[in-house]
Enzyme design. Structure first.
Site, PDB file in Angstrom:
ATOM      1  N   ARG A 238      86.239   0.549 -88.945  1.00  0.00           N
ATOM      2  CA  ARG A 238      86.886   1.268 -90.034  1.00  0.00           C
ATOM      3  C   ARG A 238      85.829   2.020 -90.830  1.00  0.00           C
ATOM      4  O   ARG A 238      84.748   1.504 -91.106  1.00  0.00           O
ATOM      5  CB  ARG A 238      87.645   0.313 -90.961  1.00  0.00           C
ATOM      6  CG  ARG A 238      88.921  -0.270 -90.351  1.00  0.00           C
ATOM      7  CD  ARG A 238      89.991   0.818 -90.191  1.00  0.00           C
ATOM      8  NE  ARG A 238      91.267   0.287 -89.750  1.00  0.00           N
ATOM      9  CZ  ARG A 238      91.649   0.176 -88.473  1.00  0.00           C
ATOM     10  NH1 ARG A 238      90.797   0.547 -87.513  1.00  0.00           N
ATOM     11  NH2 ARG A 238      92.847  -0.267 -88.161  1.00  0.00           N
ATOM     12  N   GLU A 267      89.892  10.609 -92.913  1.00  0.00           N
ATOM     13  CA  GLU A 267      90.216  11.094 -91.567  1.00  0.00           C
ATOM     14  C   GLU A 267      91.433  12.012 -91.594  1.00  0.00           C
ATOM     15  O   GLU A 267      92.390  11.734 -92.317  1.00  0.00           O
ATOM     16  CB  GLU A 267      90.474   9.908 -90.631  1.00  0.00           C
ATOM     17  CG  GLU A 267      89.254   9.022 -90.432  1.00  0.00           C
ATOM     18  CD  GLU A 267      89.514   7.819 -89.545  1.00  0.00           C
ATOM     19  OE1 GLU A 267      90.651   7.674 -89.046  1.00  0.00           O
ATOM     20  OE2 GLU A 267      88.599   7.012 -89.335  1.00  0.00           O
ATOM     21  N   HIS A 286      88.330   8.475 -84.123  1.00  0.00           N
ATOM     22  CA  HIS A 286      89.083   7.220 -84.239  1.00  0.00           C
ATOM     23  C   HIS A 286      89.900   7.009 -82.959  1.00  0.00           C
ATOM     24  O   HIS A 286      91.099   6.801 -83.001  1.00  0.00           O
ATOM     25  CB  HIS A 286      89.997   7.250 -85.462  1.00  0.00           C
ATOM     26  CG  HIS A 286      90.411   5.874 -85.913  1.00  0.00           C
ATOM     27  ND1 HIS A 286      90.714   5.586 -87.213  1.00  0.00           N
ATOM     28  CD2 HIS A 286      90.574   4.707 -85.224  1.00  0.00           C
ATOM     29  CE1 HIS A 286      91.056   4.300 -87.323  1.00  0.00           C
ATOM     30  NE2 HIS A 286      90.977   3.755 -86.128  1.00  0.00           N
TER      31      HIS A 286
END
Length: 311
Positions: A238, A267, A286
């Protein structure tokens, strides 16, 4: 029968991308699925307008806040499945408060994310990504790399992903140091310590732990006096585990040689983010868990859990 049909909301992009693979299963279970227009996540504002319509929800990284879950409970929402592992976007207390059944899909992406972490480690040590970018510009570059064998890698978080990273690291000849208060099996770890003890011995640092109050910004400027100059940092968990402002200072001073980040504080990453100015660094989207095999495993598990909760 039509009266037994369950309305299901799906907001997980990898599953959505491969949704045709699961339509037969949904039909067999009498699940009517809805896929809203979205890029990566839906906002709280958009969720509160629709979540009450559904019996079940397979969620990605969307904000399942108390407000969202309260409105869901006032409607039909009975079950929430987190597609994947991290649950920092979900208010678990609100799930209990409103009696919404919840589960994630643990121990599902250990191999996939570990593969990416090792790929990033090799990329940083041998500048493979930088070489690729320069070759595309017509430059025949030959930067001197660093061998992995004999180096030390530190792994923060030794769950399914961290243990798989450790196993792969040992095969490559690296010494492994781990930090995880809940880990006792040292099969693939040479040494377990209390964070950040022995961090100064690491050539690589890989973050693979959950995001919570204890780990938020666990890598920050206060840690810099404890690291070896030239440390390479990899984050496959994360973005908020790292204070990006402090990370920039470390990169500018060359205390940190380079980083590989699959995740960010915000993000998608903004083009104005100064991290993008560092050519030796590697940036992902991600996407570490996103293989077809991983998607199939997590999606099938999510559907199984949802079926169980809604029966």
């Amino acid at each position: 029968m039509i009266n037994d049909m369950k309305e299901i909301l799906i907001t997980c992009p990898p599953m959505i991308k491969n949704i045709d693979l699961f339509k037969k299963r949904f039909n067999e279970l009498n699940f009517k699925i809805t896929i809203p227009k979205m890029s990566q996540t839906l906002s709280e504002e958009k969720l509160i307008k629709i979540v009450y319509k559904y019996d079940g929800w397979i969620i990605g990284d969307d904000p399942a806040t108390e407000k969202v879950l309260k409105l869901g409970k006032q409607g039909k929402l009975k079950a929430l499945i987190k597609w994947g592992i991290g649950i920092d976007n979900i208010d678990l207390e609100a799930c209990k408060k409103y009696e919404i059944k919840f589960s994630n899909t643990p121990d599902i992406f250990g191999d996939e994310v570990a593969d990416i972490a090792i790929g990033y480690m090799i990329g940083l040590s041998r500048n493979t990504f930088l070489i690729d970018r320069e070759i595309r510009k017509g430059k025949w570059v030959k930067p001197t790399g660093s061998s992995l064998k004999g180096k030390t890698v530190g792994i923060v978080g030794l769950g399914d992903i961290g243990k798989n990273i450790a196993k792969r690291s040992k095969i490559l000849g690296l010494r492994t140091i781990g930090w995880d208060p809940n880990f006792t099996n040292q099969e693939s770890i040479d040494e377990i310590n209390e964070w950040p003890k022995k961090l100064n011995e690491c050539d690589f640092l890989i973050l693979s732990c959950a995001l919570n109050q204890e780990t938020h910004n666990i890598f920050n400027r206060n840690i810099f006096k404890k690291i070896k100059k030239g440390l390479r940092v990899i984050n496959v968990s994360r973005g908020q585990l790292i204070n990006e402002k402090d990370l920039l200072e470390g990169l500018k001073s060359s205390l940190i040689k380079s980083v590989a980040l699959d995740v960010f504080e915000e993000e998608p990453i903004l083009l104005s983010n100064q991290l993008l100015n560092f050519e030796e660094c590697i940036f992902g989207s991600h996407n570490a868990s996103n293989t077809l095999e991983g998607v199939l495993k997590a999606s099938d598990k999510s559907i199984d859990l949802l079926d169980k909760f809604l029966k």
